[in-house]
Design a protein around this motif. Structure first.
Motif, PDB file in Angstrom:
ATOM      1  N   ARG A  56       0.507  -1.240   0.057  1.00  0.00           N
ATOM      2  CA  ARG A  56      -0.045  -0.004  -0.064  1.00  0.00           C
ATOM      3  C   ARG A  56       0.709   1.155   0.046  1.00  0.00           C
ATOM      4  O   ARG A  56       0.417   2.248  -0.431  1.00  0.00           O
TER       5      ARG A  56
ATOM      6  N   ALA B 237       2.179   1.893  -3.538  1.00  0.00           N
ATOM      7  CA  ALA B 237       1.131   2.187  -4.676  1.00  0.00           C
ATOM      8  C   ALA B 237       0.805   3.821  -4.193  1.00  0.00           C
ATOM      9  O   ALA B 237       0.746   4.383  -5.096  1.00  0.00           O
ATOM     10  N   ALA B 238       0.727   4.082  -2.785  1.00  0.00           N
ATOM     11  CA  ALA B 238       0.508   5.577  -2.545  1.00  0.00           C
ATOM     12  C   ALA B 238       1.666   6.454  -3.069  1.00  0.00           C
ATOM     13  O   ALA B 238       1.596   7.487  -3.597  1.00  0.00           O
TER      14      ALA B 238
ATOM     15  N   ALA C 149       1.441   6.889  -6.978  1.00  0.00           N
ATOM     16  CA  ALA C 149       0.337   7.665  -7.242  1.00  0.00           C
ATOM     17  C   ALA C 149       0.609   9.134  -7.629  1.00  0.00           C
ATOM     18  O   ALA C 149      -0.257   9.973  -8.043  1.00  0.00           O
TER      19      ALA C 149
ATOM     20  N   THR D 251       2.139   8.302 -12.889  1.00  0.00           N
ATOM     21  CA  THR D 251       1.383   7.524 -13.778  1.00  0.00           C
ATOM     22  C   THR D 251       1.706   5.986 -13.952  1.00  0.00           C
ATOM     23  O   THR D 251       2.413   5.595 -14.811  1.00  0.00           O
TER      24      THR D 251
ATOM     25  N   PRO E 295      -0.680  -0.315 -13.951  1.00  0.00           N
ATOM     26  CA  PRO E 295      -1.449  -1.099 -13.062  1.00  0.00           C
ATOM     27  C   PRO E 295      -0.984  -2.544 -12.740  1.00  0.00           C
ATOM     28  O   PRO E 295      -0.858  -3.014 -11.711  1.00  0.00           O
TER      29      PRO E 295
ATOM     30  N   GLY F 106       6.051   5.302 -10.859  1.00  0.00           N
ATOM     31  CA  GLY F 106       5.203   6.494 -11.366  1.00  0.00           C
ATOM     32  C   GLY F 106       5.894   7.561 -12.100  1.00  0.00           C
ATOM     33  O   GLY F 106       5.327   8.374 -12.263  1.00  0.00           O
TER      34      GLY F 106
ATOM     35  N   ASP G  96      -4.473  15.187  -3.873  1.00  0.00           N
ATOM     36  CA  ASP G  96      -5.127  14.028  -3.213  1.00  0.00           C
ATOM     37  C   ASP G  96      -3.855  13.126  -3.003  1.00  0.00           C
ATOM     38  O   ASP G  96      -3.725  12.225  -1.969  1.00  0.00           O
ATOM     39  N   PRO G  97      -2.770  12.743  -3.961  1.00  0.00           N
ATOM     40  CA  PRO G  97      -1.768  11.821  -3.629  1.00  0.00           C
ATOM     41  C   PRO G  97      -1.252  12.009  -2.331  1.00  0.00           C
ATOM     42  O   PRO G  97      -1.062  11.057  -1.198  1.00  0.00           O
TER      43      PRO G  97
ATOM     44  N   ARG H 167      -3.467  11.450   0.485  1.00  0.00           N
ATOM     45  CA  ARG H 167      -3.759   9.743   0.998  1.00  0.00           C
ATOM     46  C   ARG H 167      -2.561   9.420   1.495  1.00  0.00           C
ATOM     47  O   ARG H 167      -2.661   8.329   2.334  1.00  0.00           O
TER      48      ARG H 167
END
Length: 315
Positions: free
Chosen positions: A47, A50-51, A54, A57, A60, A182, A298-299, A302
């Motif tokens: 997690r 992934a954060a 973010a 780009t 996935p 990313g 937002d990234p 989060r």
């Protein structure tokens, strides 16, 4: 064995990838690995990866595979740590070495590390290099940890070096791989890596405090102290242990879990818990400083929320 994936499409994907990788393991070591995968872990490291990704780009599919790599490295370290620490339980279930024996548990850990290397190599030279460096650092940290056993005068700077190698390195790797996937710029990457390293140190200091009292997290208590692996609260308290009462208790050949209440009281009385809390707060502050160096939005929000949840109850 039937397993239940954690909620969320990303974590479910990582869980599925881990299960598929475990299915390819030899039967001798497959069981212990699948048991750990099925356990109630928080998937903290995937997690975190992934954060960080973010901020850019990420692809996935690759992100899921990278998440599986860091989680598998974590599971491998748990298998070996439990043997070294003589832990009886892990995530609320019997530790692998108590269920299948030490040799099989160690082989399972080695098999996981081999899978980590194979997956990393398939994901590219940059990933393979970063992962191999991190795994080597983790192993070095484990050796440093074992070497300092029962050292009641172990210096705090040396303790932090153990923590940086044994725990924070994997957090740092998650942020590095996430930033790379990313396609973040150098400034963002540097901030994310500094954030991960500081978060990992904070995580371990707080985890050290759990060795003194039950937490409900499934983490066995007293294991570290019984092996003479004293965390931040205890090391701070030992520095203030003028009469030597705490040191004598910890070095007693008969010291065990039943002695933890007395040890906890002595550590608290000597200010060890308060000092450790201040140290954790300082490292948490360093993590937040690095976070503030990232673009608002937002990234970042989060990632800040994830940080709060990870530091609630380590797993």
């Amino acid at each position: 064995m039937t397993t239940t994936a954690p909620p969320g499409s990303f974590t479910a994907g990582v869980h599925d990838r881990l299960s598929r990788l475990a299915d390819d393991l030899p039967e001798l070591v497959r069981g212990p690995v699948r048991t750990l995968i099925a356990g109630p872990g928080k998937f903290a490291r995937p997690r975190l990866l992934a954060a960080c990704a973010a901020f850019g780009t990420p692809d996935p599919g690759r992100l899921v595979r990278l998440g599986a790599v860091v989680e598998l490295a974590h599971l491998a370290s748990l298998l070996h740590d439990d043997v070294i620490d003589e832990a009886r339980t892990r995530r609320g279930a019997p530790a692998a070495h108590t269920a299948v024996g030490t040799e099989q548990a160690m082989l399972a850990g080695l098999a996981c590390f081999a899978l980590v290397g194979t997956e990393a190599a398939d994901l590219g030279e940059g990933v393979a290099g970063a992962v191999s460096t991190a795994v080597a650092t983790l192993a070095y940290g484990e050796l440093l940890d074992v070497e300092r056993a029962f050292d009641t005068a172990f210096p705090l700077p040396a303790y932090l070096e153990v923590v940086r190698c044994k725990t924070a390195e994997l957090f740092r790797l998650c942020c590095l791989l996430g930033a790379a996937e990313g396609r973040c710029g150098p400034g963002e990457t540097d901030a994310l890596v500094r954030f991960g390293a500081a978060l990992g140190v904070t995580f371990q200091i707080l985890d050290d405090c759990l060795d003194l009292s039950p937490s409900g997290s499934g983490k066995p208590i007293g294991t570290d102290h019984a092996l003479g692996l004293f965390g931040a609260p205890t090391l701070y308290a030992l520095r203030a242990d003028r009469g030597g009462e705490l040191a004598r208790l910890l070095l007693s050949p008969s010291f065990g879990v039943r002695d933890l209440p007395e040890a906890h009281a002595l550590i608290k009385d000597r200010g060890g818990l308060e000092a450790a809390a201040r140290l954790a707060a300082d490292w948490h502050g360093q993590a937040l400083d690095a976070l503030r160096g990232l673009p608002a939005g937002d990234p970042r929000d989060r990632l800040a929320a994830l940080t709060t949840s990870l530091l609630d109850v380590p797993s």
